[in-house]
Design an enzyme around this catalytic site. Structure first.
Site, PDB file in Angstrom:
ATOM      1  N   ARG A  45       0.825  -1.219   0.000  1.00 42.23           N
ATOM      2  CA  ARG A  45       0.000   0.000   0.000  1.00 42.23           C
ATOM      3  C   ARG A  45       0.855   1.264   0.000  1.00 42.23           C
ATOM      4  O   ARG A  45       0.449   2.291  -0.536  1.00 42.23           O
ATOM      5  CB  ARG A  45      -0.920   0.012   1.217  1.00 42.23           C
ATOM      6  CG  ARG A  45      -2.072  -0.937   1.037  1.00 42.23           C
ATOM      7  CD  ARG A  45      -3.051  -0.821   2.148  1.00 42.23           C
ATOM      8  NE  ARG A  45      -4.277  -1.503   1.791  1.00 42.23           N
ATOM      9  CZ  ARG A  45      -5.213  -1.830   2.663  1.00 42.23           C
ATOM     10  NH1 ARG A  45      -5.061  -1.552   3.932  1.00 42.23           N
ATOM     11  NH2 ARG A  45      -6.302  -2.431   2.259  1.00 42.23           N
ATOM     12  N   LYS A  86     -18.914 -17.194   2.004  1.00 44.37           N
ATOM     13  CA  LYS A  86     -20.351 -17.029   2.233  1.00 44.37           C
ATOM     14  C   LYS A  86     -21.099 -16.336   1.114  1.00 44.37           C
ATOM     15  O   LYS A  86     -20.625 -15.339   0.569  1.00 44.37           O
ATOM     16  CB  LYS A  86     -20.540 -16.189   3.496  1.00 44.37           C
ATOM     17  CG  LYS A  86     -20.133 -16.876   4.765  1.00 44.37           C
ATOM     18  CD  LYS A  86     -20.488 -15.935   5.859  1.00 44.37           C
ATOM     19  CE  LYS A  86     -20.245 -16.391   7.233  1.00 44.37           C
ATOM     20  NZ  LYS A  86     -20.378 -15.226   8.111  1.00 44.37           N
ATOM     21  N   GLY A  99     -10.049  -9.056  -1.139  1.00 41.92           N
ATOM     22  CA  GLY A  99      -9.000  -9.587  -0.272  1.00 41.92           C
ATOM     23  C   GLY A  99      -8.398 -10.927  -0.627  1.00 41.92           C
ATOM     24  O   GLY A  99      -7.214 -11.010  -0.978  1.00 41.92           O
ATOM     25  N   GLY A 127     -12.542  -3.499   0.554  1.00 43.64           N
ATOM     26  CA  GLY A 127     -13.908  -3.057   0.817  1.00 43.64           C
ATOM     27  C   GLY A 127     -14.418  -2.075  -0.221  1.00 43.64           C
ATOM     28  O   GLY A 127     -15.574  -2.143  -0.656  1.00 43.64           O
TER      29      GLY A 127
END
Ligand code: AMP
Length: 397
Positions: free
Chosen positions: A35, A199, A355, A378
């Site tokens: 980053r 999920k 991610g 996100g």
């Protein structure tokens, strides 16, 4: 909106919002610099033009004001190394020391502000705090795609202080936004989205939005078993969200109505426990034996998925095909990654966003063989969900 390439920073103090929320070990060594590396071209551009740089970032999740372990001073050694110069530091953001440090900053110098989240006003998107931050620089650059989905003071509200000729995206932000828009708004067809991970519930909004733009959606990983159960299959003890069975059914129906092809894995590597040393066998996903769980996609699924990938002109990948962290269950994810790299070498545009697929592409050393690997987990997910990101809107209007 102005482009950073067309702006001359000579004599200007550039206030740059970066995303230096990097992982660190207990001795304050940065364990993944990516980053910070991503923001270097923007910083260098300002310096090369003859400007000065004021950096602001959040770091970690401080709860009640300043906490030493979350001080941005711990980022300085890495930043000094990557920039090849000594970066100055001020122990707050808008108080007297910071105002003085910014006021006396000379052209060619770089100053790092203390963690923006040490001020509760940051996450509250406080206008006064944002205004005070804005006072520190002559021009504002947002290079923090990772926090573009937050309407915080330093990521969005501060931009109100600058007119449209004095605010812009940095190179990292620009790269992320253009890769995401190329896929979601301007995809060459066929466009295949590959979704995986644990999920269904985490990916519902993404699937619904992709039904409007993709030609094919490949669904792998733990989330696939909820779909098989919804279709009446036996999935043994595989991951399943029983409260999402109706939803899974309705997504399949919506896909049919919209003429989007959904590809589910026909087979799995099943294990008798969630363990790297488990016994394994190959099973049809409609009839997984009792007590066995699917932890990776099987040979037939790999072949089918790779065929679709090889015929695609645009690929978006979010989420692994299995428990890729364990070598025994990493083959499906690896074969999909290799197929994406192969398609990319033939001209397909491939974006790896989110991610765990980012971690997977790095694990298999294929990051430089795909078109774009997103740094913004996100934020990228919210972009795929079709949401407008405050950090982007604040610059573009
Ligand atoms: P996500 O953050 O939703 O993309 O989920 C990523 C996680 O899903 C990874 O840690 C994987 O190990 C996990 N995962 C993928 N496939 C399976 C599976 N078949 N069963 C259990 N977990 C899985």
């Amino acid at each position: 909106m102005i482009n950073i390439d067309n702006y001359n920073f000579k004599g200007q103090k550039a206030l740059i919002r970066v995303d230096f929320n990097v992982p660190m070990d207990k001795d304050f060594n940065v364990t993944d610099e990516s980053r910070i590396t991503a923001a270097i071209p923007t910083i260098q551009k300002v310096l090369k033009d003859g400007g000065a740089v004021i950096l602001m970032t959040h770091f970690g999740r401080p709860k009640n004001g300043p906490e030493d372990k979350y001080s941005t001073k711990h980022l300085l050694p890495t930043l000094n190394k990557l920039l090849g110069r000594e970066v100055k530091f001020t122990p707050n953001c808008v108080e007297a020391e910071a105002v003085l440090a910014c006021g006396t900053l000379e052209m060619g110098q770089v100053l790092m502000l203390e963690n923006t989240r040490f001020n509760p006003e940051e996450e509250a998107g406080d206008k006064v705090f944002a205004e005070l931050l804005g006072e520190l620089g002559d021009v504002y650059i947002n290079d923090a795609f990772g926090t573009a989905h937050r309407a915080h003071a330093s990521t969005a509200i501060v931009a109100n202080h600058f007119d449209e000729m004095h605010k812009m995206f940095g190179y990292c932000m620009q790269g992320e936004v253009s890769a995401a828009e190329k896929v979601m708004k301007d995809a060459e067809r066929p466009f295949t989205a590959i979704l995986g991970g644990a999920k269904v519930s985490d990916k519902i909004l993404i699937i619904e939005n992709l039904l409007n733009v993709a030609n094919n959606i490949i669904i792998g990983g733990g989330m696939a078993y909820t779909f098989f159960k919804a279709m009446g299959g036996n999935i043994g003890s595989s991951l399943c969200e029983n409260d999402k069975l109706d939803l899974a059914k309705s997504l399949l129906e919506k896909a049919k109505a919209k003429n989007v092809q959904i590809y589910l894995p026909v087979d799995s590597i099943v294990a008798d426990k969630f363990d790297a040393a488990a016994n394994t066998q190959l099973a049809d996903n409609r009839s997984i034996p009792e007590g066995w769980m699917g932890l990776d996609i099987g040979e037939q699924a790999i072949a089918a998925f790779c065929k679709v990938i090889s015929e695609s002109k645009t690929i978006l990948w979010n989420g692994p095909m299995g428990v890729f962290e364990m070598d025994k269950f990493s083959n499906g994810t690896k074969q999909v990654a290799l197929a994406i790299a192969e398609a990319t070498s033939k001209g397909t545009f491939s974006l790896i966003g989110g991610g765990d697929s980012v971690a997977a592409i790095h694990k298999f050393n294929l990051a430089d063989q795909v078109s774009y690997v997103s740094t913004g987990g996100g934020a990228m997910l919210e972009f795929f969900e079709g949401k407008e990101l405050p950090g982007i809107k604040a610059i573009r209007g």
